[in-house]
Design a protein around this motif. Structure first.
Motif, mmCIF file in Angstrom:
data_model
loop_
_atom_site.group_PDB
_atom_site.id
_atom_site.type_symbol
_atom_site.label_atom_id
_atom_site.label_comp_id
_atom_site.label_asym_id
_atom_site.label_seq_id
_atom_site.Cartn_x
_atom_site.Cartn_y
_atom_site.Cartn_z
ATOM 1 N N LYS A 58 -0.671 5.975 7.926
ATOM 2 C CA LYS A 58 0.577 6.294 7.045
ATOM 3 C C LYS A 58 1.388 4.935 6.939
ATOM 4 C CE LYS A 58 4.435 9.463 5.735
ATOM 5 N NZ LYS A 58 5.070 10.680 6.019
ATOM 6 N N TRP A 59 1.658 4.534 8.016
ATOM 7 C CA TRP A 59 2.576 3.276 8.131
ATOM 8 C C TRP A 59 1.806 2.301 7.420
ATOM 9 C CZ3 TRP A 59 0.893 -1.232 10.567
ATOM 10 C CH2 TRP A 59 2.072 -2.205 10.633
ATOM 11 N N LEU A 60 0.513 2.202 7.656
ATOM 12 C CA LEU A 60 -0.348 1.042 7.244
ATOM 13 C C LEU A 60 -0.292 1.097 5.683
ATOM 14 C CD1 LEU A 60 -2.121 -1.425 8.011
ATOM 15 C CD2 LEU A 60 -4.057 0.266 7.900
ATOM 16 N N VAL A 61 -0.498 2.191 5.273
ATOM 17 C CA VAL A 61 -0.512 2.389 3.643
ATOM 18 C C VAL A 61 0.672 2.334 2.992
ATOM 19 C CG1 VAL A 61 -1.208 4.146 1.849
ATOM 20 C CG2 VAL A 61 -2.563 3.580 3.702
ATOM 21 N N GLU A 62 1.878 2.736 3.559
ATOM 22 C CA GLU A 62 3.348 2.949 3.012
ATOM 23 C C GLU A 62 4.235 1.644 3.441
ATOM 24 O OE1 GLU A 62 4.871 6.579 3.909
ATOM 25 O OE2 GLU A 62 3.152 7.548 2.957
ATOM 26 N N ASP A 63 4.162 1.237 4.572
ATOM 27 C CA ASP A 63 5.130 0.115 5.147
ATOM 28 C C ASP A 63 4.654 -1.175 5.624
ATOM 29 O OD1 ASP A 63 7.026 2.143 4.639
ATOM 30 O OD2 ASP A 63 6.471 2.952 6.654
ATOM 31 N N ALA A 64 3.144 -1.341 5.650
ATOM 32 C CA ALA A 64 2.634 -2.554 6.349
ATOM 33 C C ALA A 64 3.021 -3.748 5.469
ATOM 34 C CB ALA A 64 1.259 -2.404 6.764
ATOM 35 N N GLN A 65 3.356 -4.932 6.097
ATOM 36 C CA GLN A 65 3.604 -6.343 5.249
ATOM 37 C C GLN A 65 2.914 -7.192 6.269
ATOM 38 O OE1 GLN A 65 5.757 -4.811 2.053
ATOM 39 N NE2 GLN A 65 5.852 -7.068 2.424
ATOM 40 N N LEU A 66 2.079 -8.197 5.470
ATOM 41 C CA LEU A 66 1.572 -9.442 6.018
ATOM 42 C C LEU A 66 2.696 -10.582 5.212
ATOM 43 C CD1 LEU A 66 -2.069 -8.808 5.833
ATOM 44 C CD2 LEU A 66 -0.488 -8.894 8.259
ATOM 45 N N GLY A 67 3.801 -10.774 5.777
ATOM 46 C CA GLY A 67 4.515 -11.610 5.075
ATOM 47 C C GLY A 67 5.073 -11.021 3.778
ATOM 48 N N VAL A 69 3.421 -10.110 1.359
ATOM 49 C CA VAL A 69 2.275 -9.145 0.755
ATOM 50 C C VAL A 69 2.216 -7.867 1.636
ATOM 51 C CG1 VAL A 69 -0.053 -9.229 0.246
ATOM 52 C CG2 VAL A 69 0.974 -11.453 0.384
ATOM 53 N N ALA A 70 2.468 -7.061 0.843
ATOM 54 C CA ALA A 70 2.107 -5.689 1.124
ATOM 55 C C ALA A 70 0.717 -5.147 1.408
ATOM 56 C CB ALA A 70 2.783 -4.622 0.455
ATOM 57 N N PHE A 71 0.378 -4.496 2.543
ATOM 58 C CA PHE A 71 -1.088 -4.294 2.652
ATOM 59 C C PHE A 71 -1.876 -3.503 1.539
ATOM 60 C CE2 PHE A 71 -4.405 -1.134 4.264
ATOM 61 C CZ PHE A 71 -5.173 -1.827 4.957
ATOM 62 N N THR A 72 -1.173 -2.620 0.985
ATOM 63 C CA THR A 72 -1.732 -2.047 -0.492
ATOM 64 C C THR A 72 -1.953 -3.043 -1.456
ATOM 65 O OG1 THR A 72 0.724 -1.529 -1.140
ATOM 66 C CG2 THR A 72 -0.463 0.145 -0.218
ATOM 67 N N ASP A 73 -1.240 -4.131 -1.477
ATOM 68 C CA ASP A 73 -1.713 -5.259 -2.575
ATOM 69 C C ASP A 73 -2.914 -5.772 -2.094
ATOM 70 O OD1 ASP A 73 0.792 -5.114 -3.825
ATOM 71 O OD2 ASP A 73 1.828 -6.498 -2.534
ATOM 72 N N ILE A 74 -3.446 -5.833 -0.605
ATOM 73 C CA ILE A 74 -4.594 -6.497 -0.405
ATOM 74 C C ILE A 74 -5.703 -5.575 -0.580
ATOM 75 C CG2 ILE A 74 -5.948 -7.116 1.729
ATOM 76 C CD1 ILE A 74 -3.321 -7.754 2.942
ATOM 77 N N THR A 75 -5.367 -4.269 -0.461
ATOM 78 C CA THR A 75 -6.607 -3.266 -0.709
ATOM 79 C C THR A 75 -6.747 -3.114 -2.291
ATOM 80 O OG1 THR A 75 -4.943 -1.415 -0.741
ATOM 81 C CG2 THR A 75 -6.172 -1.954 1.203
ATOM 82 N N ARG A 76 -5.624 -3.234 -3.316
ATOM 83 C CA ARG A 76 -5.876 -3.500 -4.542
ATOM 84 C C ARG A 76 -6.650 -4.527 -4.927
ATOM 85 N NH1 ARG A 76 0.172 -2.025 -4.793
ATOM 86 N NH2 ARG A 76 0.396 -0.067 -5.132
#
Length: 667
Positions: A58-67, A69-76
């Motif tokens: 849940k944290w990975l999908v909703e809140d995780a950030q790489l600088g 860039v959000a993790f969801t941006d990477i998956t998109r």
């Protein structure tokens, strides 16, 4: 020495007897001693790893950030890179290029006609090998059109066209990295073990979280499932290159990159193409499971038929998957053979004379595109000319149910009463501390301290996650199925090895079982035996039978002719040759076949959860329906732990047998 062996045998049989007694009377003993926790692990002692995993996802999908860039941006971004080529290939092969959305969409450019696609695969078959192959693959694609499976088959083929290059290319690069970094290979090996033993259903939940419902998620799951064999085969193929060839490349002044891509990879190309073939077959294996999270095509047709218990439609779609798999498999094998050969280049004055096959296909493409609106049969195979066998299969099952219902019910009751339920009762009655101790002891006897620790730790992890009871049901169902598959498969393998004509018939039977999708087994079995453990066992046996037959046949055929001749000279009858020479010498191969049978049985458990089993497979399936990531992954890992324990113990036993028979030196 004899006394020592007798003592070990007595100790072994004593431990087995104690285990059986505990299995039968374990619950009563625990209740009498007021120590019920020995049999049923207390819920208060459970470590909630599944809650931690769910929270992390849940944290990975909703809140995780790489600088920034959000993790969801990477998956998109990943989803977009897969979706764009997939949509293009589906449009090219199946739907055509559309304008608009939904029911109001109109076709701007039609899909490639069935005639052109069939001609293209025939041309590819002729290019890779010869006319017989061209006619075989052409016949397979013609079958798909005649039996009304063309559109669904083209959607499935689009998935293969997208997933295979990604899986094969990624597997090649990771395999090269593992070859260059031995430490990395050792780290990668257990990860690949888990990837190959965790049921694919367990992957589906986190993939759904990250990529949503649709064909992209299905393709991601397919790639994860199909890539590990490519990594392993690539690493082994590169290690198998002749050292003299490598030394010659170094002496010629090649850089590491040149050595890899101009010498090592070309030298290992034939073996690497075997890995590509494995990726293709595993991709086709996934089409039904992938349909659960949004993939269309033949897999969706089989799944829909299973839900309706429509045996005719399910068989037709399942056979279409087999036909498509045969065509793609034969083409990939022929391409692999051609990759390992030096073929003279075509000669001619111009491009068209040098590429006659391509010219023919392009010509057909233009003709069918131009005339398709005037003569629709050139574009799409006419629905009025399709053939269906659905009514035939429905009638067969109806006839069997009407005339042999009592017989089927008697068989089912017999196996449940005298075979399945006694095994289940014993396994569920064994105290979990005793089971962990026994597994640790067996691991120590089979492979030393490392294997003992592995068996002890993995079985303890299953316990502390509160999954011991479901794990025992899994072991019971898998173990019972493997026993039946071994009792049927080993004699069939021996017969296939000793009798050529019988071997040909058995080979066709086993090939059919191996190529039919797993879900297809469930439809007729459910129709004949209803839902329950016996139905699951029959489906698992059908799925897992092939390796028991193949390895037994290979082991018997591999016995040295000198040993057989020595036995004949000593006056052995054919029965004695089989009992005293062939079977003992084939034992290591038979054990490896049983190992593979166990792996296939475990992989089938999640699918049999659809017919009412109450094991770890059902736990994974429930997690998928509820989108509970932690529950699915923990249950999937428990199945993987069982598979790893079984694999390591049987592999160690097979190695011990080879050492005893002088086929391998002890280390």
């Amino acid at each position: 020495m004899t006394g020592r062996l007798t003592y070990r045998a007595a100790l072994l049989w004593g431990l087995i007897a104690v285990t059986l007694i505990l299995g039968i009377y374990g619950r009563d003993i625990a209740q009498a001693l007021d120590m019920r926790w020995l049999v049923k692990y207390p819920s208060a002692w459970v470590i909630p790893f599944k809650n931690y995993i769910t929270a992390a996802m849940k944290w990975l999908v909703e809140d995780a950030q790489l600088g920034p860039v959000a993790f969801t941006d990477i998956t998109r971004a990943i989803a977009w890179m897969i979706e764009v080529p997939y949509d293009f290939v589906v449009s090219l092969l199946a739907t055509g290029f559309l304008s608009g959305q939904g029911s109001s969409a109109t076709v701007i450019v039609p899909a490639i006609s069935w005639i052109t696609v069939t001609a293209a695969v025939m041309a590819l078959g002729h290019y890779c090998r010869d006319w017989p192959l061209a006619l075989l693959v052409g016949g397979c694609f013609l079958y798909l059109a005649i039996f009304g499976q063309w559109d669904s088959a083209m959607v499935t083929l689009a998935s293969v066209i997208i997933a295979v290059p990604i899986g094969a290319g990624g597997g090649l690069l990771i395999g090269i990295w593992a070859y260059r970094h031995p430490v990395g290979e050792r780290v990668l090996s257990p990860i690949l073990d888990l990837m190959q033993t965790i049921p694919i259903f367990a992957y589906l939940v986190p993939i759904l979280f990250m990529f949503g419902f649709g064909p992209v998620s299905a393709l991601v799951a397919t790639i994860i499932y199909a890539t590990p064999p490519m990594i392993r085969i690539t690493t082994l193929a590169l290690k198998g290159v002749d050292p003299e060839v490598v030394d010659f490349g170094r002496m010629a002044g090649s850089t590491p990159q040149q050595l890899m891509w101009r010498i090592l990879v070309p030298s290992a190309l034939k073996s690497i193409m075997v890995g590509v073939n494995q990726v293709i077959m595993l991709t086709l294996n996934m089409v039904i499971i992938a349909s659960m999270i949004g993939a269309g095509g033949l897999g969706f047709d089989v799944l829909a038929a299973l839900r309706r218990l429509d045996i005719g439609a399910g068989f037709e779609a399942g056979i279409a998957i087999v036909v498509l798999a045969i065509a793609v498999d034969r083409l990939s094998q022929a391409f692999a053979e051609r990759a390992g050969q030096v073929v003279p280049s075509a000669t001619g004055h111009n491009w068209f004379s040098r590429h006659k096959r391509t010219t023919l296909v392009l010509g057909l493409l233009v003709i069918t595109f131009a005339l398709g609106r005037i003569a629709p049969a050139l574009q799409s195979y006419p629905d009025s000319q399709t053939i269906t066998t659905g009514a035939f299969w429905d009638d067969v099952v109806r006839y069997l149910n009407i005339n042999y219902f009592d017989t089927f019910e008697a068989i089912k009751v017999f196996f449940l009463t005298w075979f399945l339920l006694p095994i289940k009762r014993v396994l569920l009655g064994i105290p979990w501390p005793w089971a962990i101790a026994m597994l640790t002891l067996i691991g120590w006897r089979a492979g030393g301290v490392k294997l003992a620790l592995l068996c002890g730790v993995l079985s303890a992890l299953i316990v502390i996650n509160g999954l011991w009871a479901k794990a025992m049901v899994t072991v019971y169902l898998c173990g019972a199925s493997v026993i039946i598959a071994t009792l049927i498969g080993v004699p069939l393998g021996v017969l296939a090895a000793l009798n050529r004509r019988a071997g040909q018939v058995i080979g066709v039977f086993i090939d059919t079982l191996q190529t039919l999708p797993s879900f297809v087994y469930l439809i007729p079995v459910v129709m004949l035996f209803r839902v329950g453990d016996f139905t699951a066992m029959v489906a698992i046996v059908l799925c897992a039978l092939a390796p028991a037959v193949r390895y037994a046949a290979h082991g018997v055929r591999s016995v040295s002719e000198d040993l057989i001749e020595a036995g004949r000279v000593s006056g052995c009858t054919n029965s004695q040759l089989l009992r005293l020479i062939r079977l003992p010498m084939a034992l290591p191969e038979i054990l490896l076949g049983i190992n593979q049978t166990i792996m296939l049985a475990l992989s089938m458990l999640v699918i049999t959860a659809l017919v009412g089993t109450r094991d770890l497979g059902q736990e994974v399936y429930i997690a998928l329906t509820k989108a509970d990531t932690g529950r699915g992954l923990v249950a999937g890992l428990a199945i993987a732990f069982i598979a790893i324990i079984a694999d390591r113990l049987i592999s160690a036993s097979a190695r011990g047998a080879r050492i005893r028979f002088g086929m391998e030196k002890a280390r």
